[in-house]
Design a protein around this motif. Structure first.
Motif, short mmCIF file in Angstrom:
data_model
loop_
_atom_site.label_atom_id
_atom_site.label_comp_id
_atom_site.label_asym_id
_atom_site.label_seq_id
_atom_site.Cartn_x
_atom_site.Cartn_y
_atom_site.Cartn_z
N SER A 1 47.67 2.47 -8.59
CA SER A 1 47.82 3.47 -7.53
C SER A 1 48.93 4.50 -7.78
O SER A 1 49.39 5.13 -6.84
N CYS A 2 49.37 4.71 -9.01
CA CYS A 2 50.38 5.73 -9.28
C CYS A 2 49.74 7.00 -9.85
O CYS A 2 49.65 7.99 -9.16
N ARG A 3 49.36 6.97 -11.14
CA ARG A 3 48.68 8.07 -11.82
C ARG A 3 49.53 9.34 -11.88
O ARG A 3 49.03 10.45 -11.93
N ASN A 4 50.85 9.20 -11.87
CA ASN A 4 51.78 10.32 -11.98
C ASN A 4 51.69 10.95 -13.36
O ASN A 4 51.53 10.26 -14.36
N VAL A 5 51.83 12.27 -13.43
CA VAL A 5 51.77 13.01 -14.69
C VAL A 5 53.19 13.37 -15.13
O VAL A 5 54.00 13.80 -14.33
N ARG A 6 53.45 13.17 -16.43
CA ARG A 6 54.73 13.55 -17.02
C ARG A 6 54.51 13.95 -18.47
O ARG A 6 53.43 13.73 -19.02
N THR A 7 55.53 14.53 -19.10
CA THR A 7 55.46 14.81 -20.53
C THR A 7 56.22 13.71 -21.25
O THR A 7 56.83 12.84 -20.62
N GLY A 8 56.23 13.78 -22.57
CA GLY A 8 56.97 12.79 -23.34
C GLY A 8 58.47 12.89 -23.14
O GLY A 8 59.19 11.91 -23.27
N PHE A 9 58.96 14.09 -22.80
CA PHE A 9 60.40 14.30 -22.66
C PHE A 9 60.86 14.52 -21.23
O PHE A 9 62.01 14.30 -20.91
N ASP A 10 59.98 14.99 -20.38
CA ASP A 10 60.35 15.35 -19.01
C ASP A 10 59.74 14.36 -18.02
O ASP A 10 58.53 14.29 -17.87
N LYS A 11 60.61 13.60 -17.33
CA LYS A 11 60.14 12.59 -16.39
C LYS A 11 59.52 13.20 -15.14
O LYS A 11 58.70 12.58 -14.49
N ARG A 12 59.95 14.41 -14.81
CA ARG A 12 59.47 15.05 -13.57
C ARG A 12 59.20 16.53 -13.83
O ARG A 12 59.96 17.40 -13.39
N PRO A 13 58.08 16.83 -14.53
CA PRO A 13 57.81 18.23 -14.86
C PRO A 13 57.31 19.05 -13.68
O PRO A 13 57.32 20.28 -13.74
N PHE A 14 56.86 18.40 -12.61
CA PHE A 14 56.30 19.11 -11.47
C PHE A 14 57.01 18.71 -10.19
O PHE A 14 57.33 17.55 -9.97
N ASP A 15 57.25 19.70 -9.34
CA ASP A 15 57.82 19.43 -8.01
C ASP A 15 57.01 20.24 -7.02
O ASP A 15 57.07 21.47 -7.04
N PRO A 16 56.19 19.63 -6.20
CA PRO A 16 56.04 18.19 -6.01
C PRO A 16 55.28 17.52 -7.16
O PRO A 16 54.65 18.19 -7.98
N VAL A 17 55.33 16.21 -7.18
CA VAL A 17 54.68 15.39 -8.20
C VAL A 17 53.18 15.66 -8.22
O VAL A 17 52.56 15.86 -7.18
N ILE A 18 52.61 15.66 -9.42
CA ILE A 18 51.15 15.78 -9.57
C ILE A 18 50.61 14.43 -10.01
O ILE A 18 51.12 13.84 -10.97
N ARG A 19 49.58 13.96 -9.32
CA ARG A 19 48.92 12.70 -9.67
C ARG A 19 47.48 12.99 -10.03
O ARG A 19 46.79 13.73 -9.33
N VAL A 20 47.02 12.39 -11.12
CA VAL A 20 45.63 12.57 -11.55
C VAL A 20 44.73 11.85 -10.55
O VAL A 20 44.97 10.68 -10.22
N PRO A 21 43.69 12.52 -10.05
CA PRO A 21 42.79 11.85 -9.10
C PRO A 21 41.99 10.75 -9.79
O PRO A 21 41.77 10.78 -11.00
N LEU A 22 41.56 9.79 -9.01
CA LEU A 22 40.70 8.72 -9.53
C LEU A 22 39.38 9.31 -9.99
O LEU A 22 38.88 10.26 -9.37
N PRO A 23 38.81 8.78 -11.07
CA PRO A 23 37.51 9.29 -11.53
C PRO A 23 36.43 9.02 -10.50
O PRO A 23 36.51 8.05 -9.73
N ASP A 24 35.44 9.87 -10.49
CA ASP A 24 34.32 9.71 -9.53
C ASP A 24 33.52 8.47 -9.81
O ASP A 24 33.36 7.97 -10.83
#
Length: 70
Positions: free
Chosen positions: A47-70
């Motif tokens: 239930s997380c699915r948070n998006v980050r880069t290899g170097f940046d723990k928090r590239p988006f504000d607010p956090v972006i989460r990948v939606p669950l697949p259909d």
């Protein structure tokens, strides 16, 4: 730290992460307007699915989460 284990800002712990799938990359490009999203990873914690880069723990504000697949 084992490969694929990265710190997740939203979980506040080290969690397994994986590269985005092709469909998830298309979704993120549409969501952010970025042309290249190859360097992004998704947290695999339940239930997380948070998006980050290899170097940046928090590239988006607010956090972006990948939606669950259909």
């Amino acid at each position: 730290m084992p490969p694929g284990i990265k710190f997740c800002y939203t979980c506040d712990t080290d969690e397994p992460h994986r590269p985005l799938t092709e469909n998830e990359e298309v979704w993120l490009k549409d969501r952010t307007g970025q042309k290249n999203v190859d360097g992004y990873f998704m947290c695999e914690a339940p239930s997380c699915r948070n998006v980050r880069t290899g170097f940046d723990k928090r590239p988006f504000d607010p956090v972006i989460r990948v939606p669950l697949p259909d």
